[in-house]
Each structure stands twice: as C-alpha cells, then as structure tokens.
Design a protein around this motif. Structure first.
Motif, short mmCIF file in Angstrom:
data_model
loop_
_atom_site.label_atom_id
_atom_site.label_comp_id
_atom_site.label_asym_id
_atom_site.label_seq_id
_atom_site.Cartn_x
_atom_site.Cartn_y
_atom_site.Cartn_z
N GLY A 55 11.49 66.37 32.26
CA GLY A 55 11.88 66.18 33.65
C GLY A 55 10.89 66.67 34.68
O GLY A 55 11.14 66.57 35.88
N SER A 56 9.74 67.19 34.25
CA SER A 56 8.72 67.60 35.21
C SER A 56 8.08 66.38 35.83
O SER A 56 7.85 65.37 35.16
CB SER A 56 7.66 68.44 34.51
N THR A 57 7.77 66.48 37.12
CA THR A 57 7.22 65.34 37.83
C THR A 57 5.87 65.68 38.47
O THR A 57 5.57 66.85 38.75
CB THR A 57 8.18 64.86 38.93
N ASN A 58 5.10 64.64 38.70
CA ASN A 58 3.83 64.80 39.39
C ASN A 58 3.56 63.52 40.16
O ASN A 58 3.94 62.42 39.71
CB ASN A 58 2.69 65.07 38.40
N TYR A 59 2.91 63.67 41.32
CA TYR A 59 2.70 62.53 42.20
C TYR A 59 1.26 62.48 42.70
O TYR A 59 0.61 63.52 42.87
CB TYR A 59 3.63 62.62 43.42
N ALA A 60 0.80 61.28 42.98
CA ALA A 60 -0.47 61.13 43.68
C ALA A 60 -0.32 61.72 45.08
O ALA A 60 0.76 61.63 45.68
CB ALA A 60 -0.85 59.66 43.76
N ASP A 61 -1.39 62.27 45.59
CA ASP A 61 -1.33 62.88 46.92
C ASP A 61 -0.87 61.88 47.98
O ASP A 61 -0.18 62.25 48.93
CB ASP A 61 -2.70 63.44 47.30
N SER A 62 -1.24 60.64 47.80
CA SER A 62 -0.94 59.62 48.80
C SER A 62 0.55 59.30 48.91
O SER A 62 0.98 58.70 49.91
CB SER A 62 -1.71 58.34 48.50
N VAL A 63 1.35 59.70 47.92
CA VAL A 63 2.78 59.35 47.95
C VAL A 63 3.67 60.59 47.94
O VAL A 63 4.90 60.44 48.02
CB VAL A 63 3.16 58.44 46.77
N LYS A 64 3.10 61.77 47.85
CA LYS A 64 3.90 63.00 47.82
C LYS A 64 4.78 63.09 49.06
O LYS A 64 4.33 62.84 50.18
CB LYS A 64 2.99 64.23 47.73
N GLY A 65 6.04 63.43 48.83
CA GLY A 65 6.98 63.55 49.93
C GLY A 65 7.64 62.24 50.33
O GLY A 65 8.59 62.24 51.12
N ARG A 66 7.13 61.14 49.78
CA ARG A 66 7.70 59.82 50.12
C ARG A 66 8.33 59.14 48.91
O ARG A 66 9.32 58.42 49.05
CB ARG A 66 6.62 58.91 50.71
N PHE A 67 7.74 59.34 47.74
CA PHE A 67 8.21 58.69 46.52
C PHE A 67 8.89 59.73 45.61
O PHE A 67 8.47 60.89 45.56
CB PHE A 67 7.05 58.07 45.74
N THR A 68 9.88 59.26 44.87
CA THR A 68 10.57 60.11 43.91
C THR A 68 10.76 59.35 42.61
O THR A 68 11.32 58.25 42.61
CB THR A 68 11.93 60.57 44.43
N ILE A 69 10.30 59.94 41.51
CA ILE A 69 10.47 59.34 40.19
C ILE A 69 11.60 60.05 39.47
O ILE A 69 11.77 61.27 39.59
CB ILE A 69 9.16 59.40 39.37
N SER A 70 12.39 59.28 38.73
CA SER A 70 13.47 59.87 37.94
C SER A 70 13.65 59.04 36.67
O SER A 70 13.22 57.88 36.61
CB SER A 70 14.77 59.91 38.75
N ARG A 71 14.28 59.66 35.69
CA ARG A 71 14.52 58.95 34.44
C ARG A 71 15.93 59.24 33.95
O ARG A 71 16.46 60.33 34.15
CB ARG A 71 13.49 59.30 33.37
N ASP A 72 16.52 58.26 33.30
CA ASP A 72 17.83 58.39 32.69
C ASP A 72 17.68 57.99 31.24
O ASP A 72 17.67 56.80 30.91
CB ASP A 72 18.85 57.51 33.41
N ASN A 73 17.52 58.99 30.37
CA ASN A 73 17.26 58.69 28.96
C ASN A 73 18.46 57.99 28.30
O ASN A 73 18.27 57.19 27.40
CB ASN A 73 16.93 59.99 28.21
N ALA A 74 19.64 58.30 28.75
CA ALA A 74 20.83 57.67 28.16
C ALA A 74 20.87 56.18 28.47
O ALA A 74 21.34 55.37 27.66
CB ALA A 74 22.08 58.35 28.68
N LYS A 75 20.38 55.81 29.66
CA LYS A 75 20.38 54.40 30.07
C LYS A 75 19.04 53.73 29.84
O LYS A 75 18.87 52.55 30.15
CB LYS A 75 20.78 54.28 31.54
#
Length: 115
Positions: A55-75
């Motif tokens: 569940g750890s996340t990392n973002y490109a500097d150009s999208v930090k604060g604007r984009f959010t990544i998430s995952r649902d392993n069950a789905k």
C-alpha cells in the motif's frame, strides 16, 4: 497470467477530474508494484504513480498533490484519481503490473485536457 485493461480516459477541461481504472483478468494480489505510466506525443513514457503490495505510494513530482493511486486486491483493480488536471497531463495512460521479472501492460487509455 493477468491481463490488464484500462478505462476512464476522455476529454476534460483544465481544472477538471478523471478517474482511471485498471482491471486485471487475473489476481494482482501478489504483484509487487502496480504502476500508472503516461506517454505524451514525441515524449518518452514516464512513471506517474506507484503502489506496492503493502500500500505504499509514490508519485512523480509533476502530479503530487493532484493524483491519487489506490488498489483493491480483492477486486483486482487499480485506480488513478486525477484532479486539477492541466493541459500538460494530456497523454496516453498505461497500467503496469510488476512482480520480479514479470511486467504486464495494458493497452492504454487516452486522456486529453483541453478547453
């Protein structure tokens, strides 16, 4: 082996939002990294966001604060919530799954930010 299919792209005005989804036909539970890349015309493909199996996340500097990544392993899905979109976010967005030497790619979905 899982197959990846992206959806949710489209045309949006600057400042708008889009939500991209990546559906895996197989299990992504043991995939170490789920990533979103993008490629704009005449530019190289760049890593936008990553989420690990823990569940750890990392973002490109150009999208930090604007984009959010998430995952649902069950789905077996990974999403990319994109807010405050800018014209420079225009690109084809690709879902990628990595586990050791395995790297799977989706076919991509077009995101166009324009007024």
């Amino acid at each position: 082996q899982a197959h990846l299919v992206e959806s949710g792209g489209g045309l949006v005005q600057p400042g708008g939002s889009l939500r991209l989804s990546c559906a895996a036909s197989g299990s992504i539970f043991n995939m170490d990294h789920m990533n979103w890349y993008r490629q704009a015309p005449v530019k190289e493909r760049e890593l936008v966001a990553t989420i690990t199996s823990g569940g750890s996340t990392n973002y490109a500097d150009s999208v930090k604060g604007r984009f959010t990544i998430s995952r649902d392993n069950a789905k077996n899905t990974v999403t990319l919530q994109m807010n405050s979109l800018k014209p420079e976010d225009t690109a084809i967005y690709y879902c990628n799954a990595e586990h050791g030497v395995i790297s799977l790619w989706g076919q991509g979905t077009q995101v166009t930010v324009s007024s």
